[in-house]
Scaffold this motif. Structure first.
Motif, PDB file in Angstrom:
ATOM      1  N   PHE A   4       0.850  -1.226  -0.040  1.00  0.00           N
ATOM      2  CA  PHE A   4      -0.126   0.014  -0.038  1.00  0.00           C
ATOM      3  C   PHE A   4       0.793   1.295  -0.263  1.00  0.00           C
ATOM      4  O   PHE A   4       0.558   2.213  -0.702  1.00  0.00           O
ATOM      5  N   ASN A   5       2.080   1.101   0.805  1.00  0.00           N
ATOM      6  CA  ASN A   5       2.910   2.316   0.894  1.00  0.00           C
ATOM      7  C   ASN A   5       3.449   2.820  -0.494  1.00  0.00           C
ATOM      8  O   ASN A   5       3.844   3.760  -1.031  1.00  0.00           O
ATOM      9  N   ASN A   6       3.891   1.441  -1.251  1.00  0.00           N
ATOM     10  CA  ASN A   6       4.315   1.537  -2.605  1.00  0.00           C
ATOM     11  C   ASN A   6       3.377   2.112  -3.459  1.00  0.00           C
ATOM     12  O   ASN A   6       3.974   3.024  -4.381  1.00  0.00           O
ATOM     13  N   TRP A   7       2.201   1.918  -3.533  1.00  0.00           N
ATOM     14  CA  TRP A   7       1.285   2.532  -4.418  1.00  0.00           C
ATOM     15  C   TRP A   7       1.265   3.934  -3.893  1.00  0.00           C
ATOM     16  O   TRP A   7       1.074   4.875  -4.724  1.00  0.00           O
ATOM     17  N   ILE A   8       0.917   4.301  -2.799  1.00  0.00           N
ATOM     18  CA  ILE A   8       0.852   5.735  -2.404  1.00  0.00           C
ATOM     19  C   ILE A   8       2.196   6.556  -3.023  1.00  0.00           C
ATOM     20  O   ILE A   8       1.785   7.577  -3.316  1.00  0.00           O
ATOM     21  N   ILE A   9       3.077   6.054  -2.612  1.00  0.00           N
ATOM     22  CA  ILE A   9       4.500   6.822  -3.418  1.00  0.00           C
ATOM     23  C   ILE A   9       4.564   6.990  -4.612  1.00  0.00           C
ATOM     24  O   ILE A   9       4.615   8.355  -4.949  1.00  0.00           O
ATOM     25  N   TRP A  10       4.135   5.856  -5.305  1.00  0.00           N
ATOM     26  CA  TRP A  10       4.168   6.134  -6.918  1.00  0.00           C
ATOM     27  C   TRP A  10       3.101   7.195  -7.320  1.00  0.00           C
ATOM     28  O   TRP A  10       3.090   7.534  -8.466  1.00  0.00           O
ATOM     29  N   LEU A  11       1.966   6.984  -6.731  1.00  0.00           N
ATOM     30  CA  LEU A  11       0.767   7.942  -7.089  1.00  0.00           C
ATOM     31  C   LEU A  11       1.222   9.204  -6.999  1.00  0.00           C
ATOM     32  O   LEU A  11       0.422   9.986  -7.739  1.00  0.00           O
ATOM     33  N   LEU A  12       2.128   9.495  -5.972  1.00  0.00           N
ATOM     34  CA  LEU A  12       2.382  10.850  -5.478  1.00  0.00           C
ATOM     35  C   LEU A  12       3.675  11.302  -6.091  1.00  0.00           C
ATOM     36  O   LEU A  12       3.740  12.744  -6.339  1.00  0.00           O
ATOM     37  N   ILE A  13       4.504  10.622  -6.499  1.00  0.00           N
ATOM     38  CA  ILE A  13       5.637  10.901  -7.105  1.00  0.00           C
ATOM     39  C   ILE A  13       5.654  11.660  -8.595  1.00  0.00           C
ATOM     40  O   ILE A  13       6.279  12.814  -8.552  1.00  0.00           O
ATOM     41  N   PRO A  15       2.755  13.075 -10.055  1.00  0.00           N
ATOM     42  CA  PRO A  15       2.272  14.385 -10.242  1.00  0.00           C
ATOM     43  C   PRO A  15       3.137  15.330  -9.513  1.00  0.00           C
ATOM     44  O   PRO A  15       3.110  16.440 -10.120  1.00  0.00           O
ATOM     45  N   THR A  16       3.880  15.018  -8.507  1.00  0.00           N
ATOM     46  CA  THR A  16       4.520  16.146  -7.692  1.00  0.00           C
ATOM     47  C   THR A  16       5.763  16.428  -8.582  1.00  0.00           C
ATOM     48  O   THR A  16       5.886  17.798  -8.815  1.00  0.00           O
ATOM     49  N   LEU A  17       6.305  15.535  -9.206  1.00  0.00           N
ATOM     50  CA  LEU A  17       7.508  16.060 -10.133  1.00  0.00           C
ATOM     51  C   LEU A  17       6.762  16.756 -11.506  1.00  0.00           C
ATOM     52  O   LEU A  17       7.491  17.762 -11.775  1.00  0.00           O
ATOM     53  N   PHE A  30      -3.498  24.860 -17.730  1.00  0.00           N
ATOM     54  CA  PHE A  30      -3.892  23.514 -17.550  1.00  0.00           C
ATOM     55  C   PHE A  30      -3.380  22.504 -18.750  1.00  0.00           C
ATOM     56  O   PHE A  30      -2.881  21.426 -18.504  1.00  0.00           O
ATOM     57  N   ILE A  31      -3.280  23.036 -20.080  1.00  0.00           N
ATOM     58  CA  ILE A  31      -2.733  22.185 -21.059  1.00  0.00           C
ATOM     59  C   ILE A  31      -1.299  22.206 -20.770  1.00  0.00           C
ATOM     60  O   ILE A  31      -0.757  20.804 -21.078  1.00  0.00           O
ATOM     61  N   SER A  32      -0.587  22.682 -20.403  1.00  0.00           N
ATOM     62  CA  SER A  32       0.829  22.555 -20.043  1.00  0.00           C
ATOM     63  C   SER A  32       1.320  21.841 -19.208  1.00  0.00           C
ATOM     64  O   SER A  32       2.136  20.864 -19.119  1.00  0.00           O
ATOM     65  N   PHE A  33       0.192  21.738 -17.960  1.00  0.00           N
ATOM     66  CA  PHE A  33       0.650  20.718 -16.871  1.00  0.00           C
ATOM     67  C   PHE A  33       0.194  19.359 -17.280  1.00  0.00           C
ATOM     68  O   PHE A  33       0.706  18.412 -17.008  1.00  0.00           O
ATOM     69  N   ILE A  34      -0.721  19.153 -18.392  1.00  0.00           N
ATOM     70  CA  ILE A  34      -1.160  17.879 -18.930  1.00  0.00           C
ATOM     71  C   ILE A  34      -0.158  17.387 -19.803  1.00  0.00           C
ATOM     72  O   ILE A  34       0.205  16.480 -19.626  1.00  0.00           O
ATOM     73  N   ASN A  35       0.613  18.502 -20.449  1.00  0.00           N
ATOM     74  CA  ASN A  35       1.523  17.795 -21.273  1.00  0.00           C
ATOM     75  C   ASN A  35       2.904  17.484 -20.387  1.00  0.00           C
ATOM     76  O   ASN A  35       3.596  16.277 -20.593  1.00  0.00           O
ATOM     77  N   TYR A  39       4.792  13.610 -20.415  1.00  0.00           N
ATOM     78  CA  TYR A  39       6.005  13.344 -20.662  1.00  0.00           C
ATOM     79  C   TYR A  39       6.535  12.879 -19.545  1.00  0.00           C
ATOM     80  O   TYR A  39       7.470  11.787 -19.576  1.00  0.00           O
ATOM     81  N   ILE A  40       6.637  13.231 -18.274  1.00  0.00           N
ATOM     82  CA  ILE A  40       6.951  12.523 -17.135  1.00  0.00           C
ATOM     83  C   ILE A  40       6.474  11.035 -16.828  1.00  0.00           C
ATOM     84  O   ILE A  40       7.403  10.367 -16.717  1.00  0.00           O
TER      85      ILE A  40
END
Length: 125
Positions: A4-13, A15-17, A30-35, A39-40
């Motif tokens: 569960f911790n692995n899932w939370i970490i990777w679900l946050l990494i 979008p944070t980056l 918003f479009i530049s955020f989606i782009n 890419y990330i």
């Protein structure tokens, strides 16, 4: 709990980056955020997929073939030196068991989900 911790970490990494890079390098739309998220997530997916392939031993047979050819084409003196070396004179192509890290699955799946989500959002805009 560990998974569960692995899932939370990777679900946050991802979008944070993406948010950090979005604030630093792009105009704030918003479009530049989606782009940026696209890419990330794609880059992280490719890197993690390569790690998965290496950990599962996909390239072991290829490596075995090249090392076996090198041993066969060596001179007699070199063959004597490499005769008992498991790396240069391999006896089997693949190991019996392979260890794949527990964080690989959540990382791969969450980045695929972000990748697909960005495609869906971009099609609706």
């Amino acid at each position: 709990m560990r998974n569960f911790n692995n899932w939370i970490i990777w679900l946050l990494i991802t979008p944070t980056l993406s948010v950090i890079l979005w604030f630093i390098f792009t105009n704030h739309s918003f479009i530049s955020f989606i782009n940026t998220l696209f890419y990330i997530s794609f880059i992280i997916f490719i890197l993690i997929f390569i790690i998965l392939l290496v950990q599962e031993g996909i390239f072991d047979a290829t490596s075995y073939g090249f090392r076996k050819i090198r041993y066969q084409l060596s001179s007699r003196a070199k063959k004597k030196m490499m005769e008992y070396d498991d790396f240069f004179n391999p006896q089997q192509a693949k190991k019996d068991t392979y260890f794949v890290s527990t964080w690989i699955g959540p990382a791969l799946m969450s980045n695929v989900a972000y990748f697909i989500l960005t495609i869906i959002i971009s099609l609706t805009l």
